[in-house]
Design an enzyme around this catalytic site. Structure first.
Site, mmCIF file in Angstrom:
data_model
loop_
_atom_site.group_PDB
_atom_site.id
_atom_site.type_symbol
_atom_site.label_atom_id
_atom_site.label_comp_id
_atom_site.label_asym_id
_atom_site.label_seq_id
_atom_site.Cartn_x
_atom_site.Cartn_y
_atom_site.Cartn_z
ATOM 1 N N GLU A 175 0.839 -1.208 0.000
ATOM 2 C CA GLU A 175 0.000 0.000 0.000
ATOM 3 C C GLU A 175 0.874 1.258 0.000
ATOM 4 O O GLU A 175 0.584 2.228 -0.701
ATOM 5 C CB GLU A 175 -0.943 -0.020 1.211
ATOM 6 C CG GLU A 175 -1.976 -1.141 1.087
ATOM 7 C CD GLU A 175 -3.083 -1.111 2.130
ATOM 8 O OE1 GLU A 175 -4.165 -1.642 1.839
ATOM 9 O OE2 GLU A 175 -2.889 -0.564 3.228
ATOM 10 N N GLN A 323 -9.079 -7.327 12.747
ATOM 11 C CA GLN A 323 -10.268 -8.138 13.035
ATOM 12 C C GLN A 323 -10.040 -9.100 14.196
ATOM 13 O O GLN A 323 -10.903 -9.275 15.041
ATOM 14 C CB GLN A 323 -10.657 -8.947 11.786
ATOM 15 C CG GLN A 323 -11.599 -8.230 10.861
ATOM 16 C CD GLN A 323 -12.875 -7.787 11.570
ATOM 17 O OE1 GLN A 323 -13.442 -8.503 12.367
ATOM 18 N NE2 GLN A 323 -13.299 -6.567 11.287
#
Ligand SMILES: Cc1cc2nc3c(=O)[nH]c(=O)nc-3n(C[C@H](O)[C@H](O)[C@H](O)COP(=O)(O)OP(=O)(O)OC[C@H]3O[C@@H](n4cnc5c(N)ncnc54)[C@H](O)[C@@H]3O)c2cc1C
Length: 433
Positions: A175, A323
């Protein structure tokens, strides 16, 4: 003054206000316990968007949120701005920068720190990206390199200033490299018309044979295609040997002249001292049982990146992703209440909702169950998931509006050098944490 609580209710002390610590503290709302959360920062950091701060696409405040504000309406909650240095398990206390604090139950949700594999030279000269201060250092370093390149007469020195090497081709490195490539392709010409964008080079050095190796083969292949189309040079299957601030050496003999090395090659767990050495496993994580209780302790738990539930299904623990941290925090709240009430506990089960990474505008990859998405659809999904998990309505709206604007112009709001970066003056305090 340490935030001691005078209450007869069980006192749960949580160290760390990341995804795991916040998930746990929120779930304890209205429960008959006192919750004290300690963090060295007074804000929660949304780490998945740190790379956008580092490249000037977002302001730091839009991915950080004051912890006290999150809990304004939770009467059994208090916060302490403190660095926790030691656990004294034998007397149920911790040593902190604001004094000794006692607990009935202690939860370590202290996350991870950048892994330089013990190489102090790399640690000094390369830039990690685990916190807002580090992302802001990176942003200043990138912008200062272009400012210096404008006046640099020596072509060799100019080349060093305009070369960026991202070490690590996992989701973070991919990214970051994509964002730097967008800077090269869309911003450089506008902000620095006197610099030739062909002179800006972005490399990714990754030890695995592919980038994004933690995702599916489809995702990895797409990420490679996107990065190469954007002009990123990929060195796969090799490792960085050394970097002295000007020359980066790779273990296959190749050398890159650069001043800008961004380290995204992995993390290791971090936690205060006092945990028995036999509980520390691969990646400097703390081994826990299936309810996140640290082995050998009755009332000390670890959740999130710093914890590892080792089982046949997860021989190295669960992946270090938001998560897992969030789900472990929420699940531990239920188990703590079960323990306090003398009820049975339930083992943690990870509900894997998939993984995604974005490389640039309209260029993202997502693995959701058996589905492998890429391109515009994955990118829109990535945008919505990240906005959904950001803390604070204002931050969500701000980031959404900002991304819509940037979709058309590529122009981010924060290409500003607020705190000039100087490697020479960097101390341990300004560099890390
Ligand atoms: C650049 C980057 C990009 C990422 N991208 C993604 C992504 O796209 N998707 C995804 O799922 N995951 C991503 N992750 C991983 C994800 O952010 C982590 O898995 C998650 O933050 C872990 O949550 P945590 O609560 O365990 O720890 P953290 O969020 O790291 O929180 C730990 C907290 O503990 C505090 N702390 C630590 N030690 C002490 C101490 N001794 N005293 C006081 N306070 C202390 C820290 O200040 C921090 O606030 C990314 C991580 C990074 C760095």
């Amino acid at each position: 003054m340490s935030p001691q609580i005078n209450s007869t209710k069980p006192k749960i002390v949580i160290v760390g206000g990341g995804f795991a610590g916040l998930g746990l503290a929120k779930k304890l709302k209205d429960k008959p316990v006192e919750v004290l959360l300690l963090d060295r920062h007074n804000y929660h950091t949304f780490q998945p968007l740190l790379y956008q701060v580092a490249t000037g696409a977002l302001e730091a405040e839009s991915i950080a949120f004051p912890i006290r504000r999150i809990f304004q309406r939770q009467s059994n909650f208090s916060f302490g701005l403190a660095e926790v240095s030691k656990i004294n398990a034998e007397k149920n206390t911790i040593d902190t920068s604001i004094g000794e604090i006692s607990y009935d139950y202690l939860v370590l949700a202290t996350g991870a720190e950048t892994n330089f594999f013990g190489n102090t030279q790399l640690e000094h000269f390369c830039m990690g990206m685990k916190s807002v201060p580090e992302a802001m250092n990176l942003r200043s370093m990138v912008l200062q390199s272009f400012e210096a390149a404008l006046t640099e007469k020596d072509p060799g020195e100019k080349e060093e200033l305009m070369t960026f090497v991202v070490v690590g081709g996992g989701p973070t490195g991919t990214e970051l490299a994509g964002a730097l490539a967008e800077f090269k392709n869309h911003i450089l010409k506008k902000d620095y018309p006197k610099l030739d964008n062909c002179e800006m080079k972005v490399y990714v050095v990754e030890s695995k044979p592919i980038v994004l190796g933690v995702m599916s083969d489809n995702a990895a292949a797409k990420a490679k295609e996107y990065l190469e189309n954007m002009g990123v040079i990929l060195y796969n299957g090799v490792r960085v040997k050394s970097f002295d601030g000007e020359l980066l050496e790779i273990n296959d003999g190749r050398k890159i002249k650069t001043r800008n090395v961004l380290w995204a090659a992995g993390v290791v767990g971090q936690f205060p001292e006092g945990i028995k050495p036999e509980n520390i496993v691969k990646g400097n994580r703390i081994q826990t049982d299936e309810i996140n209780r640290i082995k050998g302790y009755q009332n000390i738990f670890a959740i999130g990146d710093t914890a590892a539930i080792i089982s046949t299904a997860t021989p190295d623990g669960h992946p270090g992703v938001a998560q897992v941290a969030l789900q472990q925090g929420k699940h531990l709240a239920k188990n703590l209440m079960a323990i306090i009430n003398g009820n049975d506990t339930e083992p943690f089960k990870y509900d894997d909702k998939g993984s995604m990474a974005t490389i640039g505008r309209n260029k993202a990859v997502a693995d959701i169950g058996k589905a492998h998405l890429s391109g515009f659809v994955a990118w829109v999904l990535w945008c919505f998931v990240h906005i959904f998990f950001l803390v604070g309505l204002q931050n969500r709206m701000y980031v959404f509006i900002n991304w819509v604007g940037r979709y058309f112009s590529y122009n981010g709001p924060a290409r500003i050098i607020i705190r000039p970066f100087s490697r020479e003056s960097m101390t341990e305090n300004t560099k890390a944490k």
